[in-house]
Scaffold this motif. Structure first.
Motif, short mmCIF file in Angstrom:
data_model
loop_
_atom_site.label_atom_id
_atom_site.label_comp_id
_atom_site.label_asym_id
_atom_site.label_seq_id
_atom_site.Cartn_x
_atom_site.Cartn_y
_atom_site.Cartn_z
N PRO A 1 0.63 -1.30 0.00
CA PRO A 1 -0.02 -0.10 0.05
C PRO A 1 0.63 1.53 0.17
CG PRO A 1 0.30 -1.44 1.90
CD PRO A 1 0.51 -1.82 1.34
N TRP A 2 1.15 1.82 -1.00
CA TRP A 2 2.23 2.68 -1.13
C TRP A 2 1.94 3.71 -1.18
CZ3 TRP A 2 6.78 0.77 -0.62
CH2 TRP A 2 7.13 -1.00 -1.30
N GLU A 3 0.71 4.03 -1.55
CA GLU A 3 0.26 5.83 -0.37
C GLU A 3 -0.21 5.87 1.01
OE1 GLU A 3 -3.20 6.96 -2.86
OE2 GLU A 3 -2.24 6.65 -4.68
N GLY A 4 -0.53 4.81 1.50
CA GLY A 4 -0.82 4.83 2.94
C GLY A 4 0.71 4.98 3.48
N LEU A 5 1.48 4.23 2.82
CA LEU A 5 2.86 4.27 3.53
C LEU A 5 4.40 5.64 3.47
CD1 LEU A 5 4.32 0.74 2.21
CD2 LEU A 5 3.55 0.82 4.19
N GLU A 6 3.56 6.27 2.84
CA GLU A 6 4.79 7.61 2.25
C GLU A 6 4.32 8.19 3.42
OE1 GLU A 6 3.37 9.56 -0.44
OE2 GLU A 6 3.03 8.42 -2.31
N GLY A 7 5.52 8.25 4.52
CA GLY A 7 5.46 8.96 5.60
C GLY A 7 6.67 8.01 6.63
N LYS A 8 5.58 6.40 6.49
CA LYS A 8 6.38 6.18 7.33
C LYS A 8 7.61 5.69 7.43
CE LYS A 8 2.09 6.28 7.75
NZ LYS A 8 1.12 7.40 9.07
N ASP A 9 8.35 4.71 8.92
CA ASP A 9 9.20 3.97 8.89
C ASP A 9 9.19 2.53 7.99
OD1 ASP A 9 10.58 6.10 9.84
OD2 ASP A 9 10.88 5.38 11.99
N LEU A 10 9.98 1.86 7.16
CA LEU A 10 9.68 0.63 7.10
C LEU A 10 10.29 -0.71 7.25
CD1 LEU A 10 7.80 1.36 2.85
CD2 LEU A 10 6.51 0.06 5.60
N PHE B 1 9.67 8.18 1.86
CA PHE B 1 9.25 7.35 3.05
C PHE B 1 10.79 7.89 3.71
CE2 PHE B 1 8.53 5.38 -1.26
CZ PHE B 1 7.53 4.97 -0.35
N GLY B 2 10.55 7.25 5.35
CA GLY B 2 11.55 7.29 6.42
C GLY B 2 12.52 6.43 6.35
N ASN B 3 12.95 6.10 8.05
CA ASN B 3 13.98 4.95 7.75
C ASN B 3 13.71 3.61 7.01
OD1 ASN B 3 15.20 6.55 9.39
ND2 ASN B 3 14.25 5.76 10.87
N ILE B 4 14.32 3.32 6.21
CA ILE B 4 14.50 1.67 5.85
C ILE B 4 15.50 1.14 6.26
CG2 ILE B 4 14.55 0.60 3.70
CD1 ILE B 4 13.85 3.18 2.20
N ASP B 5 14.73 -0.11 6.53
CA ASP B 5 15.88 -1.29 7.46
C ASP B 5 14.98 -2.51 6.57
OD1 ASP B 5 15.36 0.69 9.66
OD2 ASP B 5 17.08 -1.19 10.24
N ASN C 1 -2.21 -4.38 11.72
CA ASN C 1 -2.14 -3.89 10.91
C ASN C 1 -1.43 -2.93 10.45
OD1 ASN C 1 -5.43 -3.49 10.85
ND2 ASN C 1 -5.51 -1.90 12.35
N HIS C 2 -0.12 -2.97 10.84
CA HIS C 2 1.11 -2.26 10.48
C HIS C 2 1.96 -3.92 9.71
CE1 HIS C 2 1.46 1.10 12.35
NE2 HIS C 2 -0.40 1.38 12.00
N PRO D 1 14.37 -1.77 14.42
CA PRO D 1 13.74 -0.62 14.91
C PRO D 1 12.35 -1.06 15.74
CG PRO D 1 12.93 -0.33 12.79
CD PRO D 1 14.31 -1.61 12.96
N GLN D 2 12.39 -0.69 17.31
CA GLN D 2 11.09 -0.51 17.48
C GLN D 2 10.18 -0.23 17.01
OE1 GLN D 2 9.65 -1.99 20.81
NE2 GLN D 2 11.72 -3.39 21.31
#
Lengths: 356, 315, 58, 281
Positions: D106-115, D143-147, D235-236, D203-204
């Motif tokens: 769900p790319w749109e919903g993931l914008e601004g999130k850490d992944l 996107f935020g941090n990517i691990d 949900n995440h 990450p936590q």
């Protein structure tokens, strides 16, 4: 608008129709001794009349729009040809068709199955082409079978959904009620124009009164899907099952299919054929892992799909029209009416337990 | 025969109570006229759901395998012969079973009755010799049982179980019949007639595999028609694929088939595929003196070699 | 034998099926067998029965 | 009427052997009709049916990324009839691709999130697609941090090794590559199964963190409790399911789990959604 079709006009009308339509209807199969065994839908030979003296066809009418095997594409593997390894659509037979003698339950089933093949995202061209090319001429049931429970499935012996024309027997002849424009056109094309001063209401009520077999489905939508999936009765329901495909192949609302390639020398076809959730290989992964490895899981899938998943997905009731074929022909007498009641009661008991 | 059920219930209750078995495989009343449903009983108080009448034709051997429990099974002559075959083929251990043998005088063929009455059958009753059916048209018709049996039952020469732990009733007399008149009639046809006969025979087949799945002998984990690597048979409705299935399935039953009739009985389109297995059976009897499923202690004909085995084929 | 009987019963001429054991040392026997098979099958002519070409759909 | 069963004809342009057991190959396809490439517009996480005339079709996740133009790539494990045949095909051979099919992450919903991206074995294909997509200069800022935790049995079984090493060097993505075991003295990354590596390195979770998990069932089974411990809400947690398929467009009925069809309603589901379906995958 009801028309009257006298006995001799029936045959003459059919021969008129045969000029512009391909005709299909119930034809009696014969055993090795020549005795009539059962009916199935077949293309009518020139001059052949559909045999309307039947309970219902052994196989449902679904094969009219969804043949058991069907060619989707052809191709050549011959690398000397420019178009090798490229799939080409099998040209569609554009001729209009008439299906005579389809029972109201089968017609409703096709209308329901359309929800699967005609979606906003994808349209199945094979199914839809045949469906749309066909005029469905129903045959009302004045003498339903003891296994019929169509009045419990939002259907009935005079139900009109999915039909273009409804016939019922009247003396030596027939009465015909046009339901759609397609049906009216057919009446005109056949020259069946004599109006009848009749109303089918009383006959409909009488026929519905003959149906004694009923199932309860009112609770199915309410219940929790996973609870029902985990219910304790599945083992007992499935015990006798031999996992054959009879129920699914005879069922008018079962549509699952398989796609296979077959090559003869260099010329290939991609075919599709009916498949059945009763067969273990239906779901087996390449790794050998099978998500529905036991017969209990497969039996549960069939009933859950018809009586719960479909209900939840489309909110249009159960995926069963009450034709009773699976009940009559199951080799081990597994009865969907009993299972529906078990499922319905389980849900209602669960709800009561929660209230208490 | 109508009194068998009392003894079946009593014996089942006794076995469950004593803990001699953990479950009983038998029949319960079906929802359809002339159909009973195979069922499993675990508690002595449930034995009253068991029934026995002329509509218990389904072969119960299918329900015994791949279980850990000690099982009591109600076995007709044909069931018992299939149990013997299962024991020979290591599908089940003799010790795991308690066989309640039922001497059998044949099971009724519901299709024959359905074809002989007008309207739909709503109710059925029976005496020792007659079947009485009532139809939707309100008529009551009576048939002599002997005239409406499954064809394989009319030809049965092992009506008494060959293997059992207890017999439910006195043995019945065995029949002396010519089992192979229909096979002989096909053998007498010209080659062209035979080709036509088999094409017509299998034309209605819908490949639901009810014959295969009802057959106690068809227990391969993956049937050859379901193999993908290699794919032996096309999956469609081509007549050659359909015939290949029936031909090979029959051949896989060579020397094993007991003519229990499960295949024909299960077929939703009424194909008598038994004409294939009976031919094999006839050849086994004539060439090897072998009948399947008579004793767990004798190795099957196709499992042994004798110097006097006929070998016309091999040159 | 059961196989050849069943095939013949279903309408496949007996001479279309042959079976023989031939060791790699039995060259003459191999030739004899192959000759016999070819002659027998040629005498019957091409088989049209139980042969699948393009799959028929229904 | 458009025929959704008709594949686009493609030519095999390149074949790369990915793993030391030679069971995984990456196929690059070029469309025979250039306009088909536009019609095949896809998102990271979708799959397609690879269609080999004479053999059949197989559903495979798209390994190339929507930001890569001019070709599509699939990494295929040699397993069944069709994949075995595919592994024997050559550059220049003609076959078909049908798709794109299914939903996507769900790319749109993931914008601004850490992944947090967790992959195991050869289920890394659509994850590669996703990483390339996110690292694209036009997208990275969204996107935020990517691990990334990616594990394979041995170093030789890792897919896309050159790209992995490149990503290791970047500072806008945290790579945690691991192998179950190795006797290679030069191996400088992690050793251990994926779940414990996730526990140590990932990450936590907070409200802005999502995990995408793809891998064999056993890895998923043991990773789930670790993610729960790290605070990831059901949900995440986003997963991609597999089931036997034929049509890929929700019609043939075989990939159903409850009322969901893996091919059309999936293959991407959140764990919360999966919890509502029978475990029939």
């Amino acid at each position: 608008m009801i028309k009257k079709i006298a006995k001799d006009e029936w045959a003459s009308g059919l021969s008129k129709l045969a000029k512009t339509y391909r005709l299909f209807g119930p034809v009696a199969e014969r055993g090795p001794d020549g005795a009539r065994t059962f009916h199935n839908f077949k293309a009518l030979a020139p001059g052949e009349l559909p045999d309307l003296d039947l309970g219902n066809t052994r196989l449902s009418a679904k094969s009219l729009v969804f043949p058991q095997s069907e060619a989707m594409f052809t191709y050549t593997l011959d690398e000397d040809r420019d178009d090798h390894h490229i799939l080409k659509e099998v040209p569609a037979d554009g001729m209009s068709r008439v299906a005579f003698g389809i029972r109201p339950c089968d017609a409703k089933a096709l209308a329901m199955v359309r929800m699967n093949f005609d979606t906003p995202e994808y349209k199945d061209p094979y199914w839809l082409r045949l469906y749309e090319a066909t005029t469905f001429v129903g045959l009302a049931c004045d003498a339903p079978c003891p296994t019929c429970f169509c009045t419990s499935t939002e259907c009935g012996p005079y139900h009109e959904e999915g039909l273009d024309l409804l016939l019922c027997a009247e003396g030596e002849g027939l009465l015909a009620k046009a339901i759609t424009e397609k049906g009216e056109r057919l009446l005109a094309d056949a020259g069946w124009e004599e109006a009848a001063d009749q109303d089918l209401g009383a006959r409909k009520a009488a026929a519905e009164g003959c149906i004694t077999s009923r199932i309860g489905t009112d609770q199915l939508a309410e219940g929790d899907l996973l609870d029902l999936h985990g219910a304790d009765f599945w083992e007992d329901v499935a015990f006798a099952c031999i996992n054959c495909g009879t129920c699914t192949y005879l069922c008018p609302t079962c549509w699952c299919f398989d796609i296979q390639d077959e090559v003869f020398k260099q010329e290939g076809q991609r075919l599709r054929q009916w498949d059945s959730c009763m067969f273990p290989i239906f779901t087996v992964h390449t790794t050998g892992h099978n998500p529905r490895d036991t017969k209990t899981q497969r039996v549960r899938q069939r009933f859950m799909h018809k009586l719960k998943y479909f209900v939840d997905k489309y909110e249009k009731g159960i995926m069963c029209v009450g034709c009773g074929r699976c009940v009559r022909h199951c080799p081990v007498n597994i009865d969907i009416r009993k299972v529906a009641d078990l499922m319905n009661r389980y849900t209602s008991d669960a709800a009561k337990a929660e209230q208490a | 025969m109508l009194t068998y059920i009392d003894e079946i219930r009593a014996a089942s209750a006794r076995l469950l109570q004593e803990g001699a078995v953990e479950m009983v495989v038998g029949f319960r009343q079906g929802s359809q006229p002339m159909m009973n449903e195979p069922c499993l009983i675990r508690r002595p108080e449930d034995v009253d759901t068991l029934v026995w009448d002329s509509h218990c034709g389904i072969n119960l051997t299918n329900y015994l395998t791949n279980r850990k429990e000690k099982i009591a099974v109600i076995a007709k002559g044909c069931d018992a012969r299939n149990i013997v075959t299962h024991i020979i083929e290591n599908k089940i251990e003799r010790e795991q079973l308690y066989i309640l043998g039922v001497p059998c005088q044949g099971m009724v063929d519901k299709r024959q009755i359905a074809m002989r009455v007008a309207g739909e059958i709503t109710e059925v009753g029976e005496s020792d010799t007659e079947i009485r059916v009532q139809t939707t048209r309100g008529e009551i018709q009576t048939f002599a049982k002997a005239e409406v049996l499954q064809q394989n039952c009319t030809l049965c020469t092992h009506r008494n179980p060959v293997l059992y732990d207890a017999l439910i009733a006195e043995a019945v007399s065995e029949q002396t019949v010519d089992r192979y008149t229909d096979v002989a009639a096909i053998e007498a046809m010209t080659i062209g007639e035979r080709q036509q006969y088999f094409q017509d025979l299998f034309a209605p087949c819908i490949r639901c595999y009810a014959c295969r799945n009802a057959c106690p002998l068809c227990y391969c984990p993956t049937c050859f028609v379901d193999e993908a690597q290699p794919q032996w048979v096309g999956k469609g409705q081509d007549a050659v694929d359909v015939m290949t299935f029936h031909f090979l399935r029959a051949y896989h039953c060579a020397g094993r088939c007991t003519d229990c009739g499960a295949c024909e009985r299960a077929c939703p389109v009424g194909i008598n595929m038994r004409v294939l297995t009976k031919k094999l059976e006839k050849d086994c009897v004539n060439n090897f003196g072998w009948e399947a499923g008579l004793s767990p202690d004798v190795r099957p004909a196709l499992d042994t070699f004798n110097l006097d085995d006929p070998d016309k084929l091999i040159k | 034998m059961l196989l050849s009987n069943l095939l013949e019963y279903m309408g496949i001429e007996r001479n279309r099926l042959h079976m023989s054991w031939v060791s790699s040392a039995e060259a003459t026997k191999f030739i004899d067998v192959v000759t016999e098979v070819t002659e027998a099958v040629r005498a019957l002519g091409p088989n049209k029965y139980f042969i699948k070409d393009q799959a028929k759909v229904a | 009427m458009e025929n959704p069963y008709l594949p686009y004809p493609v030519r095999i342009d390149e074949i790369i052997v990915e793993t030391e057991d030679r069971n995984l190959k990456t196929f690059t396809f070029v469309f025979l009709n250039p306009e088909d490439e536009e019609r095949f517009a896809y998102q990271a996480g979708q799959f397609a049916e690879l269609s080999i005339p004479g053999k059949g079709e197989i559903p495979i996740g798209i390994a190339s990324s929507p930001v890569e133009k001019g070709f599509v790539k699939f990494t295929v494990n040699k397993a069944g009839v069709v994949t075995q045949h595919l592994h024997n095909m050559k550059v220049g051979d003609i076959m078909g691709i049908r798709g794109p099919l299914g939903n996507w992450y769900p790319w749109e919903g993931l914008e601004g999130k850490d992944l947090l991206i967790i992959g195991g074995g050869f289920a890394f294909t659509t994850l590669r697609s996703s990483i390339i997509y996110m690292l694209d200069p036009a997208n990275r800022a969204k996107f935020g941090n990517i691990d990334v935790v990616y594990g394979a049995r041995t170093p030789g079984m890792l897919l896309y090794k050159e790209e992995l090493i490149e990503w290791e060097k970047r500072d806008d993505i945290n790579m945690h590559i691991t192998v179950d075991g190795t006797d290679d003295p030069d191996w400088k990354y992690n050793v251990g199964f994926v779940p414990p590596i996730v526990e140590q390195k990932a990450p936590q979770a907070d409200n802005g963190t999502y995990a995408i998990v793809c891998g064999p069932p056993i890895m998923i089974k043991f990773t789930q409790p670790v993610l729960e411990k790290l605070g990831y809400d059901h949900n995440h947690i986003i997963m991609s399911l597999e089931n036997r398929m034929k049509c890929g467009i929700g019609m043939c009925g075989r990939c159903g789990i409850g009322k969901e069809l893996v091919c059309k309603d999936g293959p991407v589901f959140t764990l919360a959604e999966i919890n509502k379906t029978p475990r029939e995958y």
